[in-house]
Each structure stands twice: as C-alpha cells, then as structure tokens.
Design a protein around this motif. Sequence first.
Motif, PDB file in Angstrom:
ATOM      1  N   SER A 106       0.838  -1.425  -0.054  1.00 16.87           N
ATOM      2  CA  SER A 106      -0.072   0.170   0.070  1.00 16.87           C
ATOM      3  C   SER A 106       0.957   1.286   0.013  1.00 16.87           C
ATOM      4  O   SER A 106       2.116   1.273   0.415  1.00 16.87           O
ATOM      5  CB  SER A 106      -0.805   0.049   1.129  1.00 16.87           C
TER       6      SER A 106
ATOM      7  N   THR B 254      -3.544  12.274  -1.999  1.00 12.11           N
ATOM      8  CA  THR B 254      -4.835  12.850  -2.875  1.00 12.11           C
ATOM      9  C   THR B 254      -5.435  14.168  -2.684  1.00 12.11           C
ATOM     10  O   THR B 254      -5.895  14.929  -3.514  1.00 12.11           O
ATOM     11  CB  THR B 254      -6.014  11.675  -3.080  1.00 12.11           C
ATOM     12  N   ARG B 255      -5.778  14.482  -1.211  1.00 12.72           N
ATOM     13  CA  ARG B 255      -6.472  15.629  -0.908  1.00 12.72           C
ATOM     14  C   ARG B 255      -5.415  16.642  -1.456  1.00 12.72           C
ATOM     15  O   ARG B 255      -5.965  18.008  -1.757  1.00 12.72           O
ATOM     16  CB  ARG B 255      -6.570  15.552   0.617  1.00 12.72           C
TER      17      ARG B 255
ATOM     18  N   GLU C 168      -4.472   8.769   1.055  1.00  8.63           N
ATOM     19  CA  GLU C 168      -5.657   9.659   0.969  1.00  8.63           C
ATOM     20  C   GLU C 168      -5.357  10.918   1.311  1.00  8.63           C
ATOM     21  O   GLU C 168      -5.791  11.910   0.478  1.00  8.63           O
ATOM     22  CB  GLU C 168      -6.600   9.039   2.169  1.00  8.63           C
ATOM     23  N   ASN C 169      -4.302  11.419   2.006  1.00  6.15           N
ATOM     24  CA  ASN C 169      -3.545  12.794   2.079  1.00  6.15           C
ATOM     25  C   ASN C 169      -3.113  13.222   1.041  1.00  6.15           C
ATOM     26  O   ASN C 169      -3.339  14.510   0.644  1.00  6.15           O
ATOM     27  CB  ASN C 169      -2.820  12.799   3.513  1.00  6.15           C
TER      28      ASN C 169
ATOM     29  N   GLU D 118      -7.078  14.326  -7.645  1.00  2.04           N
ATOM     30  CA  GLU D 118      -7.228  13.199  -8.205  1.00  2.04           C
ATOM     31  C   GLU D 118      -6.548  12.695  -9.337  1.00  2.04           C
ATOM     32  O   GLU D 118      -5.828  11.332  -9.673  1.00  2.04           O
ATOM     33  CB  GLU D 118      -8.860  12.744  -8.425  1.00  2.04           C
TER      34      GLU D 118
ATOM     35  N   ASP E  40      -0.192   6.738   3.372  1.00  6.48           N
ATOM     36  CA  ASP E  40      -0.989   8.182   3.651  1.00  6.48           C
ATOM     37  C   ASP E  40      -1.323   8.537   2.383  1.00  6.48           C
ATOM     38  O   ASP E  40      -1.403   9.847   2.242  1.00  6.48           O
ATOM     39  CB  ASP E  40      -0.084   9.104   4.387  1.00  6.48           C
TER      40      ASP E  40
ATOM     41  N   ALA F 233      -2.837  11.911  -8.533  1.00  6.67           N
ATOM     42  CA  ALA F 233      -2.636  10.524  -7.534  1.00  6.67           C
ATOM     43  C   ALA F 233      -2.911   9.503  -8.402  1.00  6.67           C
ATOM     44  O   ALA F 233      -2.137   8.579  -8.520  1.00  6.67           O
ATOM     45  CB  ALA F 233      -4.013  10.690  -6.644  1.00  6.67           C
TER      46      ALA F 233
ATOM     47  N   HIS G 270      -7.819   0.990  -4.233  1.00  6.96           N
ATOM     48  CA  HIS G 270      -7.611   1.951  -3.354  1.00  6.96           C
ATOM     49  C   HIS G 270      -5.979   2.104  -3.034  1.00  6.96           C
ATOM     50  O   HIS G 270      -5.392   1.988  -2.029  1.00  6.96           O
ATOM     51  CB  HIS G 270      -8.249   1.430  -2.149  1.00  6.96           C
ATOM     52  N   SER G 271      -5.258   2.149  -4.234  1.00  5.74           N
ATOM     53  CA  SER G 271      -3.862   2.351  -3.955  1.00  5.74           C
ATOM     54  C   SER G 271      -2.994   1.023  -3.523  1.00  5.74           C
ATOM     55  O   SER G 271      -2.019   1.042  -2.679  1.00  5.74           O
ATOM     56  CB  SER G 271      -3.622   3.582  -3.336  1.00  5.74           C
TER      57      SER G 271
END
Length: 605
Positions: free
Chosen positions: A464, A472-473, A469-470, A477, A467, A480, A507-508
């Motif tokens: 994986s 991507t924010r 998700e951070n 998108e 972090d 990412a 999900h990465s």
Amino acid sequence: MMNNYIKAGLSSLRQHTKFIHVIFMCAIALPMNASVSASQFINSDSNAHHILYINSFHRGYGWSDELESGLRETFATSATPVELSVVYLDSRRFDPAEINNKVADILALKNVSSTIDLVVTSDADAIAFALENQKTLFPTQPIVFSSINGQSSSQLQDRANVTGISEYKDYLQSLELALSLHPQTQAIAFIGSSKESYDRNVLDIVKENVTSSLDAQFDIEFLIDMSVDEVDAALSELPVNTIVFMLASTLPKQEGGQYSSAETARILSSITPHPIYTYWHSHIGHGALGGQIVTGHSQGKAAALLALEILDSPEKALPELRPAPSSFFFDLEEMKKRDIGEEALPTGTRFINYQAPIWQEYKTEALTTLVIIFGLISIVLAFFLLTKRQTETIHQISDENIELNNALEHNQEVLEDVTHQLEEITIVDELTGLMNERHFANMLDKELRRASRYKTPISLLLISLDDFENYTRNYGEEKANKAIAQIGHVFSNTCQRSSDVLAYLTHSQYAIILPHTSRDNALVVGEKLHSTLRDTNIPFVASKTGALTLSIGLASLEGTDERVNPQHMFNTSEVLRASAEKAGGNTTKADVIATKWGSDSSAGS
C-alpha cells in the motif's frame, strides 16, 4: 534334498512363466490392431497396396502415435489405395532381445514375405529389426525408415532396397533466427543430456556443426546432465542478454527419475528470465518461446509420400534419402512478453495460443443482438406507418408504443449486461497496466497449487502507498492516478521474471506473487521496491521522507506439499501490511505461513 527339489521346481516355474509372458505380450502386441490380423493379409482388397508399419514402441507413446497419424492421413488422401498393418515392438517396456524373435516368428507364420509390398519403420529399434530380418521376412520389399535418432542415415542408405527420411541436422537455422530476434545476445546456454542416444546425437551435432560456426563474441555454455537446481545456479551466473536452447526434452529430478517434457519447460521458464528456445515440440506452450521443430506427424507424412512414390514407380530405382521436415513453432503469449512481433518470423511459422479478435469470438451473440435490434426497429417503423393509416386506433397504438419502449429499455439493459461481461473478460487493469484483482485471485490459487505439487517456495507481497488519501487531497485526483500508474511501472521494472505476477487491487494497493521464492529472497525484492521508489522520488511534502513510500506485508510458504488456502495466505499478508503501515510505513513486515512443522518468526526491513 527336499529343499533342493523345491528350489529346482521354482526355478523351472520362473523360466516357464517368463517364456509364457513373452509369448503373451507378442500375442497382445500384434493382434491389438485389426489391420495386423492374418485374415487381412489373405482376404484384403487385391487392388490395394499392403504396407507394414513397424513401430518401435507401443500404442499411446506420443511420438510414434503422431508418426502413425501422419502415415494414415497421407495414405487416406492419396489416389493410390493402401492397406496399413501395424506391428508394435514395445521396446520401451520390454527387452527387444526377448521379444523380437517371437515377433519375427509370428510375421513368418503370417507369410508377410509374399503378402506385403513395402515396409515403413519408426525409430532405431524398428529399423534394426527390419534389417536383421530383411533376408527372411522382407527379401524383395523396399524398406522406408523414419525417425532414426542415434543412427546415421548414410549407413542405412548403403543397405540394399532401403531408403527413408534422414536424421535432422539443421540445428543452426533455429539458432540464427534466435540471434536475429535478440541482437544484444552475449551468451548462449545449451541445456542437454548424454544419457539417451537421441539426446547425445543432438548434443554431438550442436557441438560439432553449430557452435563451431558462431562468432567468438558469444560466451557458449553447455549445461549437461544437470538437475533443476544446478541449471538454475549456472544460468544465474550468465549475463542478462543470454538465450537458452533446450537440446534434451527432460531434466532429471533430484530424487530420481525425470520430469515430463511439459514440466521441464514450465520449471525452466519459472527459474530464469532468459528467452528459452527448443528443438522439442512438447516444450511449446509450456514456457518455451519457440524453435525449429521436427514433429512425428510431419515425419509420418514425409515417409508416406516417399512410400507412395516407390509404389507408384516400382520399376525405378529407390529415391534418394529425403531430408527430415521441420517447421518453426512459436508461442504468441511468450512472444508478447518478449515484445516480438509476428512479422519478425519467417513465412510459414506456426503459432500456438492464437486468440481470435473479440468480435469473432462473440460474433454469434453480436449477430443475434443485431437481428433483435433490426427487428425492433422494423416494428417501430411498422407502428409509425400504422398510425398514419388507422387514426381511429391512436390510443391503442399509444399503449403498444409504450410496451415497445419497455422492450427497448429491456434490450438496452441486456446490451449493458453483455458489455459489462465483456469488460470483465479482460485481465489487465487500465490505469497501471498490471493484472487486475480478479485475475490475481485466479493466479494466486494456481501458483499455490503448483508450489504444493512441486514442493517449491512461494511468496506473496501486499503493498500500500503510505498516507495516500492525504496525498490525493493535497495534489488532486488526476495527479494521484498518475502516481499510481508510475509506481506500477516501477514494480514492473523491478520484478522482471516471466513467472512473477504483478497486480493492482484497489484503493492504491498492489500485490506481487513470487513463485520459487523463499522469504529471505522475497525480502530482497521488497527492499529493491523501497529503494527503487526512493530513487524515483515522487514528491509528497506531508511525508516524513518528502516523497511517497510503501508499506509491504510479506507472507511466504517454504517448500511443502501441504495445501494452503489462497485466502489464508492473502489474509496473512494483509495483517503484515497493516502492521507495517501502523508502524509508520516505509517498511516491510514478513513471516512464514504456519504449517504442521511450525513457522519462522517475523522480520521487518
């Protein structure tokens, strides 16, 4: 004294039993095929030519069965009527010295010297039998030999009334083609055997005629009579730009015996990233890229054509020896892995694993759908015409039109379902170019079964992005997705063995299956993934390192015949991956899956 009588009686019984067994096997070997019965020689069609095919082996032996198939196919389509009789010497299962005299006696009883017109033989034992009994059984009949590995066709040509298909010697042509497909080649490894006469024959020809014509720029290695582990170790010492040639059809097992030809090719392709070429048809489709192949079927057709030529012109001298026919065979799936196009191969090359275009594979369904759509459109047009002529029934037509729209909507749903099914057929993730999650699940189950069968190690890495998700924010998108694809390329460049399975799950998260890889070796691969990603340096300001990092969970199975459930191995790797992520990421957690013998302790890097 009584003991001596008993021993003498048992000895006599064994001798009589052995004699009865030999006679019984001869009786089975000959009448098994209806075409070899005595009544055939006496009552057969007087206008047909009678040919006796002497098979060195037994029915069910692939090579000689293919040869017989080529004979029968050619005779069946010829203008000359032919009746084919078959004799099996069964030399792979019994001592020819015990069997051959009995077979000769039975053929003499059947009066073959006056009832057959020509003899065809396959392989060394059959031609030896025919020549040994030529004066008594075949004094006037021409003998056509084929598949004579281990013998010299020039010596056989000197025998009276004998001709045939010469042994295959053009091993250089296949090598030259391979070098043209891999122009950066530095070394050539020949994997062979000296235990069987036909393997020694191939080995001698390659050493004398092939390697002597190569430039000194190539490092030539002969890996002879080696086990799989010895071959693996020797190949690992060769340069990256090496090509491998299989001169022998099988490799020996450490515990004794031989792997099958298919197992040999699969195992060899799994332990080396080098392209594998072969001279054996049984390797194609199991990991070998291709090669110039002589098949039993082509040998049979060539021998049949030569026999027909002799029968059609009995007054002429026997034709000269014919060269052994061969064809290039290549595996399209292996070619794709090596980025070799069909246009690079000679005209007439034969391919396996050819996949028809998807429209061709589903043309029946597509035509059916088109017919339905055309029918529906026709109905709509009919309704429109009907409304113009029958205005008094407009409400009824309106109701029918609603029903038609419902039918069109239902058909659209059916079409969407078909489209969804077609999308599910693909095994490649569009974003990363790696295998998708569904194909990964199938391959994990398949590789675990194979590891259990051959008692080889296997490792599974679940990976994986830390972090993410951070990430991507912060970056959006689109960036990412680019990072996910870029990291997929990093993994592809790091794990280059043809047997490695790389997949993008969701999900990465990624997964890598490493067949024939222990935990320690898999940890080395994991460290290379961390190192390569550090060198790639995908910026991430919120990360402790300033760049994207990985958390890896590694579960290994260390060479056992116990079956492990794929979900159990997946769950073990996932727990380890979560542990690595919880520890701050940028690390690997590893463990060996517990069996009845216990397990090793976990490791991290």
